[in-house]
Design an enzyme around this catalytic site. Sequence first.
Site, PDB file in Angstrom:
ATOM      1  N   GLY A   1       2.843   2.010   5.159  1.00  0.00           N
ATOM      2  CA  GLY A   1       4.023   1.192   5.422  1.00  0.00           C
ATOM      3  C   GLY A   1       4.821   1.688   6.614  1.00  0.00           C
ATOM      4  O   GLY A   1       5.354   0.892   7.390  1.00  0.00           O
TER       5      GLY A   1
ATOM      6  N   CYS B   1       1.490   0.609  -8.828  1.00  0.00           N
ATOM      7  CA  CYS B   1       2.676   1.053  -8.086  1.00  0.00           C
ATOM      8  C   CYS B   1       3.819   1.267  -9.067  1.00  0.00           C
ATOM      9  O   CYS B   1       4.721   2.062  -8.821  1.00  0.00           O
ATOM     10  CB  CYS B   1       3.045   0.033  -7.025  1.00  0.00           C
ATOM     11  SG  CYS B   1       3.107  -1.640  -7.661  1.00  0.00           S
TER      12      CYS B   1
ATOM     13  N   GLU C   1       5.711  -3.323   0.721  1.00  0.00           N
ATOM     14  CA  GLU C   1       5.651  -3.043  -0.727  1.00  0.00           C
ATOM     15  C   GLU C   1       4.872  -1.759  -0.896  1.00  0.00           C
ATOM     16  O   GLU C   1       3.638  -1.762  -0.910  1.00  0.00           O
ATOM     17  CB  GLU C   1       4.935  -4.191  -1.458  1.00  0.00           C
ATOM     18  CG  GLU C   1       5.620  -5.531  -1.334  1.00  0.00           C
ATOM     19  CD  GLU C   1       6.866  -5.635  -2.201  1.00  0.00           C
ATOM     20  OE1 GLU C   1       7.127  -4.733  -3.018  1.00  0.00           O
ATOM     21  OE2 GLU C   1       7.582  -6.629  -2.048  1.00  0.00           O
TER      22      GLU C   1
ATOM     23  N   GLY D   1       0.832  -1.201   0.000  1.00  0.00           N
ATOM     24  CA  GLY D   1       0.000   0.000   0.000  1.00  0.00           C
ATOM     25  C   GLY D   1       0.862   1.244   0.000  1.00  0.00           C
ATOM     26  O   GLY D   1       2.018   1.213  -0.438  1.00  0.00           O
ATOM     27  N   SER D   2       0.303   2.317   0.508  1.00  0.00           N
ATOM     28  CA  SER D   2       1.000   3.605   0.471  1.00  0.00           C
ATOM     29  C   SER D   2       2.183   3.623   1.439  1.00  0.00           C
ATOM     30  O   SER D   2       2.234   2.854   2.402  1.00  0.00           O
ATOM     31  CB  SER D   2       0.017   4.708   0.854  1.00  0.00           C
ATOM     32  OG  SER D   2      -0.497   4.435   2.150  1.00  0.00           O
TER      33      SER D   2
END
Length: 519
Positions: free
Chosen positions: A253, A304, A270, A248-249
């Site tokens: 993270g 992403c 990630e 995610g963002s």
Amino acid sequence: MTEPSINQEMGAVLKSLGIDSINPGASTGSGWFPGTRDRIDSYSPVDGSRIASVEIPGRDVYESVINTAEKAFAEWQLIPAPKRGEIVRQLGVEFRNYKEPLGKLVSYEMGKSIQEGLGEVQEMIDICDYAVGLSRQLSGFTMHSERPFHRMYEQYHPLGPVGIISAFNFPIAVWSWNAMIAFVCGDVCIWKPSEKVPLCAIACQKIVARVFNKNGIPEGVSNLIVGDYEAGKHLAGDKRLPLISATGSTRMGKSVGETVGARLGRSILELGGNNAIIISGHADLRLALNSALFGAVGTAGQRCTTTRRLIIHDSVFDEFRDRLVHAYGQLLIGNPLDETMHVGPLIDKDAVRLFKEALKKIKQEGGIPIVEGEVLEGSPYESGCYVKPAIYLVRNDYEMVQHETFAPILYLIKYNTIEEAIRIHNDVPQGLSSSIMSNNLRETELFLSHAGSDCGIANVNIGTSGAEIGGAFGGEKETGGGRESGSDVWKCYMRRQTNTINFGDRIPLAQGIRFDIGE
Ligand code: NAD
């Protein structure tokens, strides 16, 4: 739990998936989680329809899911890895059987094109195939002991229940990258999908549960917790989960990394990217154009690995810009289930707001519009989620250029020397995917060298967007440093143990240490 409402079209798709209700039921080891709200509504960005509404029950369900998962782990880890691989093989067969309805559901709930929805299911099939082979290759090294009549080797054991937190833009593929590898490694999984795409997760959980049940596998190997970020936070803090894999963002993270780190757990992060293609004066501009176009507007800029920056050599800048503008003029924007469309909607109106704000800010910073982006209105854009992709001429140090806006905004930057291009390329906080388009060996090798791209993925003459499952996927810096999918990533899902066996009749200590006690 109230029976959710499902609109007619999705009702038919779910029916073809063999799903008559979106309540996954306790028998599959699934549950919902209390978050900041008591229900999650899923709206399709394609036409604005509410396709599901799920009431969220109490925390006791979370506890029962974790307890079931822990019990299941005790049994699942005892099944030999190749036999676990056989179950994953069957999962791959089921994903093949359900490829079309599942791909359609992904497209409808998330808004990506039907080809990309089907492609996402194909990635799941591919990772199943990969994991089946892997189930016979979970091997460690042996090494020579410094002591006589001693043998040393290392082996990998299953780790435990793994928490998987996934983002909206890959509603099912990223889960499968984690879960299929974790399953063959002997782990059980607890999946917290994005609250924006719960139905895709429920469909997968149903398919998986059927395969596990058919094989008499204990309930709780594959678990689903639908909830919002509060559920994700709870997973991150749960000591019973030795590994959290979170996609995610960067904002998410940082929070997950801190929480998991504080309990000395492991995490695979990630996170966001800010990916660039260097287009050299030695590039094949036709290849460069295709790569840049798909990279920038594919999935409406919501990958992403989306191409966000083009760093273009001065000698080809004008020609390339003009060809790009012409190509943008040909883009068809509309219903992603219609195969002739190139660009579908953004995920929701909040994403549209962020798109508009980003365009405003980039202009304020001095960005020059080359293709003006805008929000599309009227028929067939009633959902309010469709936007026209934008191109801006910018400087790399603008605040907005340093930032990942999850929308189709492409920044053009000029350069003169390859060293300057690489410096600009690396001068962002993120480090996911990167590319150089050039037929000059000196340039391409420099880009791939230690003095080149600082990203987790570096490509030559293909764009930044997308990746094959065989490689390790992930990025550096604020992208989080995690790796998922292929290569030796499976080691993250297991615990490594070094073993020393003495088959002699003495106890020599390592490093020549003597500790004599008279016998
Ligand atoms: P997001 O961070 O808003 O949410 C992702 C997931 O994290 C959701 O399930 C959400 O509920 C959960 N979450 C949010 N805050 C949390 C917290 N504090 N603790 C625990 N869980 C939390 O991201 P999104 O909008 O769904 O997805 C877009 C972002 O994901 C982009 O930044 C994109 O680059 C990134 N992404 C990265 C990769 C990669 O492999 N690097 C892949 C896909 C998406």
